[in-house]
Design a protein around this motif. Structure first.
Motif, PDB file in Angstrom:
ATOM      1  N   ARG A 129      38.215   8.491  15.213  1.00  3.84           N
ATOM      2  CA  ARG A 129      37.480   9.325  14.251  1.00  3.84           C
ATOM      3  C   ARG A 129      35.975   9.201  14.481  1.00  3.84           C
ATOM      4  O   ARG A 129      35.459   8.096  14.679  1.00  3.84           O
ATOM      5  N   ILE A 130      35.298  10.352  14.439  1.00  3.43           N
ATOM      6  CA  ILE A 130      33.845  10.390  14.624  1.00  3.43           C
ATOM      7  C   ILE A 130      33.216  10.939  13.349  1.00  3.43           C
ATOM      8  O   ILE A 130      33.429  12.096  12.981  1.00  3.43           O
ATOM      9  N   LEU A 131      32.450  10.106  12.665  1.00  2.72           N
ATOM     10  CA  LEU A 131      31.778  10.479  11.417  1.00  2.72           C
ATOM     11  C   LEU A 131      30.434  11.120  11.741  1.00  2.72           C
ATOM     12  O   LEU A 131      29.707  10.648  12.612  1.00  2.72           O
ATOM     13  N   LEU A 132      30.104  12.197  11.049  1.00  2.00           N
ATOM     14  CA  LEU A 132      28.816  12.873  11.235  1.00  2.00           C
ATOM     15  C   LEU A 132      28.064  12.937   9.915  1.00  2.00           C
ATOM     16  O   LEU A 132      28.604  13.406   8.908  1.00  2.00           O
ATOM     17  N   GLN A 133      26.809  12.459   9.910  1.00  2.00           N
ATOM     18  CA  GLN A 133      25.928  12.591   8.756  1.00  2.00           C
ATOM     19  C   GLN A 133      24.632  13.221   9.252  1.00  2.00           C
ATOM     20  O   GLN A 133      23.767  12.551   9.810  1.00  2.00           O
ATOM     21  N   VAL A 184      39.029  13.005  16.127  1.00  6.20           N
ATOM     22  CA  VAL A 184      39.038  13.666  14.826  1.00  6.20           C
ATOM     23  C   VAL A 184      37.602  13.736  14.316  1.00  6.20           C
ATOM     24  O   VAL A 184      36.925  12.701  14.196  1.00  6.20           O
ATOM     25  N   TRP A 185      37.138  14.933  14.035  1.00  3.98           N
ATOM     26  CA  TRP A 185      35.789  15.140  13.504  1.00  3.98           C
ATOM     27  C   TRP A 185      35.795  14.876  12.010  1.00  3.98           C
ATOM     28  O   TRP A 185      36.646  15.419  11.283  1.00  3.98           O
ATOM     29  N   VAL A 186      34.861  14.051  11.548  1.00  5.88           N
ATOM     30  CA  VAL A 186      34.765  13.722  10.123  1.00  5.88           C
ATOM     31  C   VAL A 186      33.343  14.036   9.654  1.00  5.88           C
ATOM     32  O   VAL A 186      32.493  13.150   9.539  1.00  5.88           O
ATOM     33  N   PRO A 187      33.038  15.316   9.406  1.00  5.83           N
ATOM     34  CA  PRO A 187      31.684  15.672   8.969  1.00  5.83           C
ATOM     35  C   PRO A 187      31.514  15.443   7.469  1.00  5.83           C
ATOM     36  O   PRO A 187      32.448  15.645   6.684  1.00  5.83           O
ATOM     37  N   THR A 188      30.340  15.002   7.071  1.00  9.55           N
ATOM     38  CA  THR A 188      30.032  14.849   5.653  1.00  9.55           C
ATOM     39  C   THR A 188      29.143  16.005   5.208  1.00  9.55           C
ATOM     40  O   THR A 188      28.495  16.657   6.026  1.00  9.55           O
ATOM     41  N   ASN A 189      29.093  16.233   3.919  1.00 10.46           N
ATOM     42  CA  ASN A 189      28.021  17.062   3.362  1.00 10.46           C
ATOM     43  C   ASN A 189      26.782  16.184   3.346  1.00 10.46           C
ATOM     44  O   ASN A 189      26.779  15.126   2.693  1.00 10.46           O
ATOM     45  N   PHE A 190      25.737  16.559   4.057  1.00 12.95           N
ATOM     46  CA  PHE A 190      24.582  15.677   4.222  1.00 12.95           C
ATOM     47  C   PHE A 190      23.930  15.311   2.896  1.00 12.95           C
ATOM     48  O   PHE A 190      23.162  14.343   2.808  1.00 12.95           O
ATOM     49  N   ARG A 191      24.236  16.058   1.825  1.00 12.96           N
ATOM     50  CA  ARG A 191      23.616  15.782   0.529  1.00 12.96           C
ATOM     51  C   ARG A 191      24.287  14.617  -0.210  1.00 12.96           C
ATOM     52  O   ARG A 191      23.818  14.194  -1.263  1.00 12.96           O
ATOM     53  N   LEU A 192      25.382  14.116   0.319  1.00  7.26           N
ATOM     54  CA  LEU A 192      26.068  13.005  -0.333  1.00  7.26           C
ATOM     55  C   LEU A 192      25.199  11.752  -0.311  1.00  7.26           C
ATOM     56  O   LEU A 192      24.363  11.564   0.566  1.00  7.26           O
ATOM     57  N   SER A 195      38.239   7.028   6.409  1.00  5.76           N
ATOM     58  CA  SER A 195      38.671   7.764   7.599  1.00  5.76           C
ATOM     59  C   SER A 195      38.973   6.832   8.764  1.00  5.76           C
ATOM     60  O   SER A 195      39.636   7.218   9.722  1.00  5.76           O
ATOM     61  N   GLY A 196      38.450   5.614   8.713  1.00 10.65           N
ATOM     62  CA  GLY A 196      38.607   4.694   9.829  1.00 10.65           C
ATOM     63  C   GLY A 196      37.739   5.067  11.014  1.00 10.65           C
ATOM     64  O   GLY A 196      38.108   4.831  12.172  1.00 10.65           O
ATOM     65  N   ALA A 197      36.569   5.618  10.752  1.00  8.96           N
ATOM     66  CA  ALA A 197      35.686   6.080  11.830  1.00  8.96           C
ATOM     67  C   ALA A 197      35.268   4.922  12.737  1.00  8.96           C
ATOM     68  O   ALA A 197      34.904   3.846  12.256  1.00  8.96           O
ATOM     69  N   VAL A 198      35.305   5.168  14.059  1.00  6.00           N
ATOM     70  CA  VAL A 198      34.854   4.155  15.029  1.00  6.00           C
ATOM     71  C   VAL A 198      33.434   4.448  15.502  1.00  6.00           C
ATOM     72  O   VAL A 198      32.765   3.572  16.034  1.00  6.00           O
ATOM     73  N   ALA A 199      32.992   5.686  15.323  1.00 10.08           N
ATOM     74  CA  ALA A 199      31.637   6.064  15.735  1.00 10.08           C
ATOM     75  C   ALA A 199      31.002   6.890  14.621  1.00 10.08           C
ATOM     76  O   ALA A 199      31.686   7.619  13.906  1.00 10.08           O
ATOM     77  N   MET A 200      29.684   6.774  14.505  1.00  9.48           N
ATOM     78  CA  MET A 200      28.936   7.541  13.513  1.00  9.48           C
ATOM     79  C   MET A 200      27.768   8.199  14.224  1.00  9.48           C
ATOM     80  O   MET A 200      26.958   7.524  14.873  1.00  9.48           O
ATOM     81  N   ILE A 201      27.697   9.503  14.134  1.00  9.31           N
ATOM     82  CA  ILE A 201      26.553  10.249  14.653  1.00  9.31           C
ATOM     83  C   ILE A 201      25.711  10.640  13.446  1.00  9.31           C
ATOM     84  O   ILE A 201      26.209  11.255  12.496  1.00  9.31           O
ATOM     85  N   VAL A 202      24.431  10.247  13.460  1.00 10.75           N
ATOM     86  CA  VAL A 202      23.639  10.318  12.233  1.00 10.75           C
ATOM     87  C   VAL A 202      22.190  10.648  12.553  1.00 10.75           C
ATOM     88  O   VAL A 202      21.627  10.163  13.538  1.00 10.75           O
ATOM     89  N   GLU A 203      21.590  11.495  11.725  1.00  9.53           N
ATOM     90  CA  GLU A 203      20.160  11.786  11.843  1.00  9.53           C
ATOM     91  C   GLU A 203      19.353  10.575  11.403  1.00  9.53           C
ATOM     92  O   GLU A 203      19.758   9.832  10.501  1.00  9.53           O
ATOM     93  N   ASP A 204      18.186  10.383  12.034  1.00 10.31           N
ATOM     94  CA  ASP A 204      17.416   9.172  11.753  1.00 10.31           C
ATOM     95  C   ASP A 204      16.769   9.151  10.373  1.00 10.31           C
ATOM     96  O   ASP A 204      16.138   8.150   9.997  1.00 10.31           O
ATOM     97  N   CYS A 205      16.933  10.222   9.589  1.00 10.62           N
ATOM     98  CA  CYS A 205      16.441  10.203   8.201  1.00 10.62           C
ATOM     99  C   CYS A 205      17.501   9.666   7.241  1.00 10.62           C
ATOM    100  O   CYS A 205      17.280   9.626   6.029  1.00 10.62           O
ATOM    101  N   PHE A 206      18.643   9.242   7.789  1.00  7.40           N
ATOM    102  CA  PHE A 206      19.741   8.771   6.934  1.00  7.40           C
ATOM    103  C   PHE A 206      20.117   7.320   7.249  1.00  7.40           C
ATOM    104  O   PHE A 206      21.290   6.960   7.255  1.00  7.40           O
ATOM    105  N   HIS A 207      19.107   6.489   7.497  1.00 11.03           N
ATOM    106  CA  HIS A 207      19.400   5.091   7.809  1.00 11.03           C
ATOM    107  C   HIS A 207      20.140   4.395   6.669  1.00 11.03           C
ATOM    108  O   HIS A 207      21.004   3.535   6.913  1.00 11.03           O
ATOM    109  N   ALA A 208      19.819   4.748   5.429  1.00 11.32           N
ATOM    110  CA  ALA A 208      20.506   4.110   4.292  1.00 11.32           C
ATOM    111  C   ALA A 208      21.997   4.431   4.308  1.00 11.32           C
ATOM    112  O   ALA A 208      22.828   3.590   3.942  1.00 11.32           O
ATOM    113  N   HIS A 209      22.336   5.640   4.741  1.00 12.31           N
ATOM    114  CA  HIS A 209      23.750   6.014   4.852  1.00 12.31           C
ATOM    115  C   HIS A 209      24.435   5.201   5.942  1.00 12.31           C
ATOM    116  O   HIS A 209      25.567   4.727   5.772  1.00 12.31           O
ATOM    117  N   THR A 210      23.732   5.025   7.068  1.00 12.26           N
ATOM    118  CA  THR A 210      24.280   4.223   8.161  1.00 12.26           C
ATOM    119  C   THR A 210      24.568   2.805   7.692  1.00 12.26           C
ATOM    120  O   THR A 210      25.653   2.255   7.935  1.00 12.26           O
TER     121      THR A 210
END
Length: 530
Positions: A59-63, A83-91, A103-118
């Protein structure tokens, strides 16, 4: 007997890049990427993630907000067989942490403005191994763009998949309890793309152009698949905040032909003066879903835009594939038999729709029951939640939780959510029908009616109203007078409150559970528990 393998949905991008390598694929501000560039970048990321041990089924998580990388990311996951696991970025970070962990995500692709989410996902998850950052990575994190640069020139190499292999965890909004991950599969989504192309934007080619005004994590992301399949470019808005002037300017500049959105966004766009300042004659399909459009809003949109509205009804679990009300079944003339007022259309090709009672029996035409459906668009169940899956698919039907009726022609009419209905004085009240009447009053911009407990009647309706600007301020007695003769008195709201604005979800929908919380917090209703 062995089942035949299925096409990896990622081949839609591969095919389009080979057919139309130099045609525009994605437009953002003054930047344009063609199909070859997009496909080359996706192939590079596929190679990079494989090199880091990410494999089929992971699973690949996207924020991330809408951008180039978000547009690419689904195709990367599909081609990998992941498996793509996209979030609503407003969460919020805790909400995204739940999605990452559940989801059991093994990878997270994330914008650098969301470090707190990471950081929240890292703290909550015991499966996360790789953090890939769009922008500037921190210590121990990987750079998205550096990975692409390192793997430039990678060839197309889609993972072999079967019909039932998952490709997308489509999280529900979680109106009750935690969000649930609906499992969408390669085979199911191949049907969905074909069905949407046929029913929503027929005849679309590489000469067309779409515009995205909602996060690509949900419905707008599904709609993007259709345009990729046909080689039509997608325009992304430069800001996540809706700017009607910038929107209509983009429609004129890029000769936009199709778009997907929700009724509240269409309402904002056609009520804004900019709709009359720019040329939008290129629009052929303005698709709305998520909720039926109130008749007053529908008529204004038809008047401003012409016969371009297409409505579809469906939940994430069936990827929107329940009914469709095409352009020719819309009319601003109430006397036109093609107006189909209040209907959300006919069953989609290949899908069966039924109105069932508590015994899972079909009810007669015109009777209200639960809207259920079956067919190839139905999801494979909820990830890690067999109880919810069994409940949603009981009796071999997908149960929407929406109430409605069908007429003799098989057209569907939504009455409301099961949870929206309330019982006042022993009678069922469906708020949507009353909301429709009140929205025809010129002083009402938005309205939501909720049932709340009442000692005398069991429950009563409370109407939350946003007044329309530029007209005399409407009050409760005037609105009750407007209901006279149009609506039985037992269905009338017993209380009116007036707000400056209505809380909406990240996708622009009015959320009644949030409204109820605000009513209680503001002391405008009191919930008595016994």
């Amino acid at each position: 007997m062995n089942a035949a393998q299925s096409m990896n949905l990622g081949r839609l991008l591969t095919h389009t890049a080979r057919l139309y390598p130099q045609r525009p694929a994605l437009i953002l501000g003054d930047q344009t990427w063609n199909w070859k560039q997009i496909n080359d970048r996706v192939n590079a990321m596929v190679s990079a993630l494989r090199a880091h041990g990410i494999k089929k089924g992971d699973r690949i998580l996207l924020q991330s907000r809408n951008n180039l990388q978000t547009f690419e990311n689904s195709w990367t996951a599909f081609k990998l067989g992941c498996v793509w696991v996209p979030t609503n970025f407003r969460l919020t970070p805790p909400e995204v942490a739940y999605l990452g962990a559940s989801s059991g995500a093994v990878a997270m692709i994330v914008e650098d403005c969301f470090h707190a989410h990471t950081d929240a996902v890292k703290a909550a998850s015991n499966t996360l191994k790789h953090i890939i950052v769009i922008g500037q990575p921190r210590l121990g994190e990987l750079s998205y763009e550096a990975l692409i640069t390192q793997h430039q020139g990678a060839n197309d190499a889609e993972e072999t998949v079967s019909y039932d292999d998952p490709l997308w965890f489509f999280y529900t909004s979680g109106t009750t309890g935690k969000p649930k991950a609906g499992i969408l599969t390669h085979g199911q989504m191949a049907f969905v793309v074909n069905n949407h192309l046929a029913d929503l934007i027929p005849g679309t080619t590489e000469l067309d152009c779409s515009i995205a005004v909602a996060p690509l994590s949900h419905g707008a992301g599904i709609h993007a698949l259709l345009n990729v399949a046909r080689g039509a470019a997608t325009v992304l808005m430069p800001s996540e905040k809706l700017d009607p002037d910038a929107f209509w300017q983009a429609v004129e500049r890029y000769r936009v032909t199709n778009m997907f959105t929700v009724p509240t966004i269409i309402k904002m766009l056609v009520e804004h003066p900019a709709v009359d300042m720019y040329d939008h004659s290129s629009l052929r399909f303005v698709i709305y879903a998520g909720a039926p459009m109130y008749r007053a809003d529908q008529k204004l949109a038809l008047r401003k835009l012409g016969k371009v509205l297409v409505q579809y009804f469906g939940l994430g679990e069936v990827t929107g594939n329940i009914t469709v009300l095409p352009r020719e079944m819309h009319s601003e003339d109430d006397t036109d038999p093609n107006a189909n007022i209040g209907s959300c259309g006919r069953p989609r090709v290949g899908m069966e729709v039924a109105i069932l009672n508590d015994k899972l029996e079909s009810v007669a035409a015109g009777e209200i029951g639960e809207i259920c459906c079956r067919g190839p668009a139905v999801f494979a169940g909820y990830h890690g939640n067999p109880e919810a899956t069994t409940k949603a698919l009981r009796g071999g039907w997908f149960h929407t939780g929406d109430l409605g009726r069908m007429d003799e022609r098989g057209l569907l009419y939504i009455t409301g959510r099961e949870s929206d209905m309330y019982i006042s004085g022993g009678s069922n009240v469906y708020p949507r029908e009353v909301e429709e009447v009140l929205l025809t009053h010129p002083g009402v911009a938005e309205i939501a009616i909720l049932g709340v407990p009442d000692e005398k009647w069991g429950e009563i309706g409370v109407a939350v109203v946003v007044r329309r600007e530029g007209v005399p301020a409407v009050d409760a007695p005037e609105l009750l007078g407007h209901l006279e003769g149009q609506c039985a008195k037992y269905r009338w709201p017993r209380k009116f409150v007036f707000w400056e604005s209505m809380p909406k979800s990240g996708y622009g929908k009015i959320v009644k559970k949030d409204i109820k919380v605000l009513l209680i917090e503001r002391g405008e209703i009191t919930i008595v528990t016994t």
